[in-house]
Design an enzyme around this catalytic site. Structure first.
Site, PDB file in Angstrom:
ATOM      1  N   ARG A 140      -9.532  22.409   3.779  1.00  0.00           N
ATOM      2  CA  ARG A 140      -9.428  21.096   4.425  1.00  0.00           C
ATOM      3  C   ARG A 140      -8.734  20.142   3.456  1.00  0.00           C
ATOM      4  O   ARG A 140      -9.230  19.923   2.346  1.00  0.00           O
ATOM      5  CB  ARG A 140     -10.835  20.575   4.772  1.00  0.00           C
ATOM      6  CG  ARG A 140     -10.811  19.160   5.294  1.00  0.00           C
ATOM      7  CD  ARG A 140     -12.193  18.646   5.709  1.00  0.00           C
ATOM      8  NE  ARG A 140     -12.071  17.262   6.107  1.00  0.00           N
ATOM      9  CZ  ARG A 140     -12.675  16.238   5.527  1.00  0.00           C
ATOM     10  NH1 ARG A 140     -13.532  16.431   4.529  1.00  0.00           N
ATOM     11  NH2 ARG A 140     -12.462  15.013   5.944  1.00  0.00           N
ATOM     12  N   HIS A 186      -7.659   9.844   5.472  1.00  0.00           N
ATOM     13  CA  HIS A 186      -8.735   9.824   4.476  1.00  0.00           C
ATOM     14  C   HIS A 186      -8.559   8.544   3.659  1.00  0.00           C
ATOM     15  O   HIS A 186      -8.385   8.579   2.443  1.00  0.00           O
ATOM     16  CB  HIS A 186      -8.689  11.082   3.608  1.00  0.00           C
ATOM     17  CG  HIS A 186      -9.987  11.432   2.937  1.00  0.00           C
ATOM     18  ND1 HIS A 186     -10.654  12.625   3.141  1.00  0.00           N
ATOM     19  CD2 HIS A 186     -10.757  10.748   2.048  1.00  0.00           C
ATOM     20  CE1 HIS A 186     -11.756  12.662   2.398  1.00  0.00           C
ATOM     21  NE2 HIS A 186     -11.843  11.534   1.714  1.00  0.00           N
ATOM     22  N   GLU A 241     -14.998   9.959   7.379  1.00  0.00           N
ATOM     23  CA  GLU A 241     -16.083   9.010   7.075  1.00  0.00           C
ATOM     24  C   GLU A 241     -15.755   7.581   7.506  1.00  0.00           C
ATOM     25  O   GLU A 241     -15.578   6.691   6.663  1.00  0.00           O
ATOM     26  CB  GLU A 241     -16.437   9.047   5.579  1.00  0.00           C
ATOM     27  CG  GLU A 241     -17.021  10.364   5.130  1.00  0.00           C
ATOM     28  CD  GLU A 241     -17.742  10.298   3.781  1.00  0.00           C
ATOM     29  OE1 GLU A 241     -17.750   9.225   3.147  1.00  0.00           O
ATOM     30  OE2 GLU A 241     -18.336  11.324   3.381  1.00  0.00           O
ATOM     31  N   ASN A 281     -19.814  15.474   6.940  1.00  0.00           N
ATOM     32  CA  ASN A 281     -19.885  15.442   5.477  1.00  0.00           C
ATOM     33  C   ASN A 281     -21.357  15.230   5.131  1.00  0.00           C
ATOM     34  O   ASN A 281     -21.938  14.218   5.528  1.00  0.00           O
ATOM     35  CB  ASN A 281     -19.066  14.275   4.914  1.00  0.00           C
ATOM     36  CG  ASN A 281     -17.563  14.458   5.120  1.00  0.00           C
ATOM     37  OD1 ASN A 281     -17.120  15.457   5.694  1.00  0.00           O
ATOM     38  ND2 ASN A 281     -16.784  13.497   4.649  1.00  0.00           N
ATOM     39  N   TYR A 288     -24.232  15.131   2.152  1.00  0.00           N
ATOM     40  CA  TYR A 288     -24.559  15.091   0.730  1.00  0.00           C
ATOM     41  C   TYR A 288     -26.035  14.803   0.473  1.00  0.00           C
ATOM     42  O   TYR A 288     -26.727  15.542  -0.180  1.00  0.00           O
ATOM     43  CB  TYR A 288     -23.720  14.018   0.012  1.00  0.00           C
ATOM     44  CG  TYR A 288     -22.268  14.377  -0.126  1.00  0.00           C
ATOM     45  CD1 TYR A 288     -21.812  15.058  -1.248  1.00  0.00           C
ATOM     46  CD2 TYR A 288     -21.352  14.037   0.859  1.00  0.00           C
ATOM     47  CE1 TYR A 288     -20.469  15.396  -1.388  1.00  0.00           C
ATOM     48  CE2 TYR A 288     -20.000  14.367   0.730  1.00  0.00           C
ATOM     49  CZ  TYR A 288     -19.570  15.047  -0.399  1.00  0.00           C
ATOM     50  OH  TYR A 288     -18.255  15.381  -0.531  1.00  0.00           O
ATOM     51  N   GLU A 341     -17.721  18.512   4.336  1.00  0.00           N
ATOM     52  CA  GLU A 341     -17.886  18.302   2.896  1.00  0.00           C
ATOM     53  C   GLU A 341     -19.343  18.530   2.527  1.00  0.00           C
ATOM     54  O   GLU A 341     -20.248  18.137   3.269  1.00  0.00           O
ATOM     55  CB  GLU A 341     -17.537  16.861   2.471  1.00  0.00           C
ATOM     56  CG  GLU A 341     -16.073  16.530   2.486  1.00  0.00           C
ATOM     57  CD  GLU A 341     -15.788  15.119   1.984  1.00  0.00           C
ATOM     58  OE1 GLU A 341     -16.540  14.595   1.141  1.00  0.00           O
ATOM     59  OE2 GLU A 341     -14.795  14.545   2.464  1.00  0.00           O
TER      60      GLU A 341
HETATM   61  C1  NOJ Z   1     -16.981  11.794   0.653  1.00  0.00           C
HETATM   62  C2  NOJ Z   1     -15.528  11.448   0.649  1.00  0.00           C
HETATM   63  O1  NOJ Z   1     -14.938  11.875   1.847  1.00  0.00           O
HETATM   64  C3  NOJ Z   1     -14.777  12.024  -0.545  1.00  0.00           C
HETATM   65  O2  NOJ Z   1     -13.520  11.436  -0.580  1.00  0.00           O
HETATM   66  C4  NOJ Z   1     -15.571  11.779  -1.813  1.00  0.00           C
HETATM   67  O3  NOJ Z   1     -14.863  12.184  -2.948  1.00  0.00           O
HETATM   68  C5  NOJ Z   1     -16.892  12.505  -1.693  1.00  0.00           C
HETATM   69  N1  NOJ Z   1     -17.642  11.936  -0.594  1.00  0.00           N
HETATM   70  C6  NOJ Z   1     -17.771  12.386  -2.930  1.00  0.00           C
HETATM   71  O4  NOJ Z   1     -18.133  11.071  -3.116  1.00  0.00           O
END
Ligand code: NOJ
Length: 471
Positions: A98, A142, A188, A316, A318, A377
C-alpha cells in the site's frame, strides 16, 4: 525453565512430543500480507519532474513545526530507490504493497494541466511491483494537498476541493486501473481533520472554530464520496475502492454481552462524522444535537454522495481509544478512564491494546454488514538503535506485532471478513511532526546514507508470512 516444569510438561504431552510452534492457528488461505507507506513520508525528490509544492512542504519548512527540524525533502529517497525497496518487500515474502500517490506530482496546481511525468513515476513503481509478484494498493490522498489548493480555495474549508479531488481521482484511476485493482480514497480523514484543522499540529496547521472544523470534516467525507463516484465511471470495470480510516476504537472493558453492545453503540456514535456517515448516509441525531449551531451545512444529495457504496473498508489500527462499559444513561455506554499506569510504546500516544485489532473490524463488520476489510495500517515505533554488532533487536516491536496478530487471527478464525494486513511501515520514514524521531519500519533507515537494514522484526514478519500464522 525449572526441571519440575519440564518434567510435568512432558508428562502431559507424552514422552517424545515437543511443543511445535508451527502448529499454531493459521490465517485464512489467500490472506494478503503487505506493508504500507505514504508519498510524503518516503519519496523525497520534492522538486523533481515537475512536482508542485504540497501543504506538507510548507508546513515542514515553517520553523517550530517539526520536532527535529527535518522535512520530507529527501525522506528515504524512495523516488530514486524504489527498485531496491521493492526487493525489501520481496525479501519479506509480502504479496501486496500500500503506497500513496502525491496529488501535486500529478497536478502541480491541484487542478488544470496534468503533469505526465508525475504519473510516470507511479507507472514505473506499479510495473516493478507487478514484475515482482506484489499487488499494488494505491491511496489517492495521504494528506499532501497541493499548496495551490490551500492558497486558492482554502483547501478543505471549500467545496471546490472535494470536486477537484474527484477529478484527480478520475484522472489517476483511468490511467492506472488496468494494473492497480484496489484504491483507497482518503487516508485517516479523522486525523487530517483533527490535527490538521483543529489542533494545528499537522499541515495545513489550522485551528478552526468548531463550526469550521465540522465543515471541513463534511467536505473531506464528501471528497471521499465524490471520488468513489468518479472512480466508478472512470476506472476499468471491477476496480475496487474504499476508505482507509482510523476509526475511534471502542473495546468492551470486560467481554460481557452488555459491554459488547455498549462498545458497538459507542463505536457508531464516536465515528458519526466519518465511517458512520459513509456507511449510513446520515449524521446521527446525537452528533447533530451535540454540534448544535456548529453543525455542518449539508444537503440530502451530499449525504447520498458520501455514502456511495464501497467495496471494502480499510482500517488503520494502532491503539485503543476507549474501554467501554454498559451504562444506564441516555447514550447507553460509559467510557472508562485510562489509568496512568497503562503501558505506552515509544510514541507516547500509542498504548498497546492488542484486542483493538479484534474489536474494530468485528464492530465494523457487524454494524454495517461490511463484507471485506483490510487492515491498512498497524505497527509501532521503537527506539531501534543498532547494537554494536550492527543489528537492530526490536523485540518490543515483535512483542507488539505478535500480540496484535494473535488477536487478528482470533478475528479471522471467527469469520470476521478481514482480507489482508498492511504493516506500517516497510521502513523508517518521516513521521510528520515527529520528523525522523519515531521509527516505524521493519527496515531501519540510516537517514544520512539512506542505507536500509532489516530489523529483527523483519525476520518475525517474514516467518509469520511464510507460516500464514503468528510466528
Ligand atoms: C497513521 C498515518 O496514516 C501514517 O502516516 C503514520 O505514519 C502512522 N499513523 C504512524 O503514526
Amino acid at each position: 525453565m525449572s526441571t519440575l516444569s519440564t518434567a510435568s510438561g512432558q508428562a502431559r504431552r507424552g514422552r517424545n512430543s515437543k511443543p511445535d510452534p508451527r502448529s499454531r492457528a493459521t490465517f485464512p488461505n489467500g490472506f494478503l500480507w503487505g506493508t504500507a507507506t505514504s508519498s510524503y513520508q518516503i519519496e523525497g525528490a520534492v522538486n523533481e519532474d515537475g512536482r508542485g509544492p504540497s501543504i506538507w512542504d510548507s508546513f515542514a519548512h515553517t520553523p517550530g513545526k517539526i520536532s527535529d527540524r527535518s522535512s520530507g525533502d529527501t525522506a528515504t529517497d524512495h523516488y530514486h530507490r524504489y527498485k531496491e525497496d521493492i526487493q525489501l518487500m520481496k525479501a519479506l515474502g509480502t504479496r501486496a504493497y500500500r503506497f500513496s500517490i502525491a496529488w501535486p506530482r500529478v497536478f502541480p496546481e491541484g487542478t488544470g494541466a496534468a503533469n505526465p511525468k508525475g504519473l510516470d513515476f507511479y507507472n514505473r513503481l506499479v510495473d516493478e511491483l507487478l514484475a515482482n509478484g506484489i499487488q499494488p494498493f494505491a491511496t489517492l490522498y495521504h494528506w499532501d494537498l497541493p499548496q495551490t489548493m490551500q492558497d486558492r480555495f482554502g483547501g478543505w474549508t471549500s467545496r471546490d476541493t472535494p470536486k477537484a479531488f474527484a477529478d484527480y481521482a478520475a484522472h489517476v484511476t483511468s490511467r492506472l486501473s488496468d494494473r492497480v485493482r484496489h484504491f483507497f480514497t482518503i487516508n485517516e480523514c479523522s486525523r487530517h481533520v483533527y490535527l490538521g484543522h483543529r489542533e494545528g499540529a499537522d499541515a495545513p496547521g489550522l485551528k478552526l472554530s468548531p463550526a469550521g472544523v465540522n465543515q471541513v470534516r463534511h467536505h473531506i467525507a464528501l471528497g471521499h464520496g465524490m471520488a468513489v463516484q468518479a472512480i466508478r465511471t472512470s476506472a476499468r470495470a471491477g476496480t475496487k475502492v474504499g476508505p482507509a480510516e482510523n476509526a475511534v476504537s471502542c473495546i468492551p472493558a470486560v467481554e460481557t454481552p452488555e459491554n459488547i453492545r455498549a462498545a458497538e453503540i459507542a463505536m457508531r456514535e464516536l465515528n458519526a462524522g466519518y465511517l458512520t456517515v459513509m456507511m449510513e448516509g446520515k449524521y446521527t441525531e446525537a452528533f447533530l444535537a451535540q454540534a448544535g449551531k456548529d453543525a455542518p451545512k449539508f444537503t440530502a444529495e451530499d449525504l447520498r454522495i458520501i455514502s456511495a457504496p464501497v467495496d471494502f473498508v480499510g482500517l488503520n489500527v494502532y491503539t485503543p481509544d476507549h474501554y467501554v462499559l454498559a451504562a444506564d444513561n441516555e447514550r447507553g455506554f460509559a467510557l472508562a478512564p485510562f489509568p496512568a499506569s497503562f503501558p505506552r510504546m515509544k510514541a507516547g500516544w500509542l498504548r498497546p491494546g492488542p484486542e483493538v485489532i479484534y474489536w474494530v473490524p468485528r464492530h465494523v463488520a457487524g454494524l454495517w454488514n461490511v463484507k471485506s476489510i483490510y487492515i491498512t495500517e498497524n505497527g509501532t515505533s521503537g527506539s531501534d538503535q543498532p547494537a554494536p554488532d550492527g543489528n537492530v533487536y526490536d523485540t518490543d516491536r515483535i512483542m507488539y506485532l505478535r500480540n496484535y496478530l494473535t488477536q487478528l487471527q482470533r478475528a479471522t478464525s471467527q469469520g470476521v471478513p478481514v482480507s489482508g494486513y498492511f504493516l506500517w511501515s516497510l521502513m523508517d520514514n518521516f513521521e510528520w511532526g515527529d520528523g525522523f524521531e519515531q521509527r516505524f519500519g521493519v527496515y531501519h533507515v540510516d537517514f544520512d546514507t539512506g542505507r536500509r537494514t532489516p530489523k529483527l522484526s523483519a525476520s518475525f514478519y517474514r516467518e509469520t508470512i511464510a507460516r500464514n500464522a503468528v510466528a
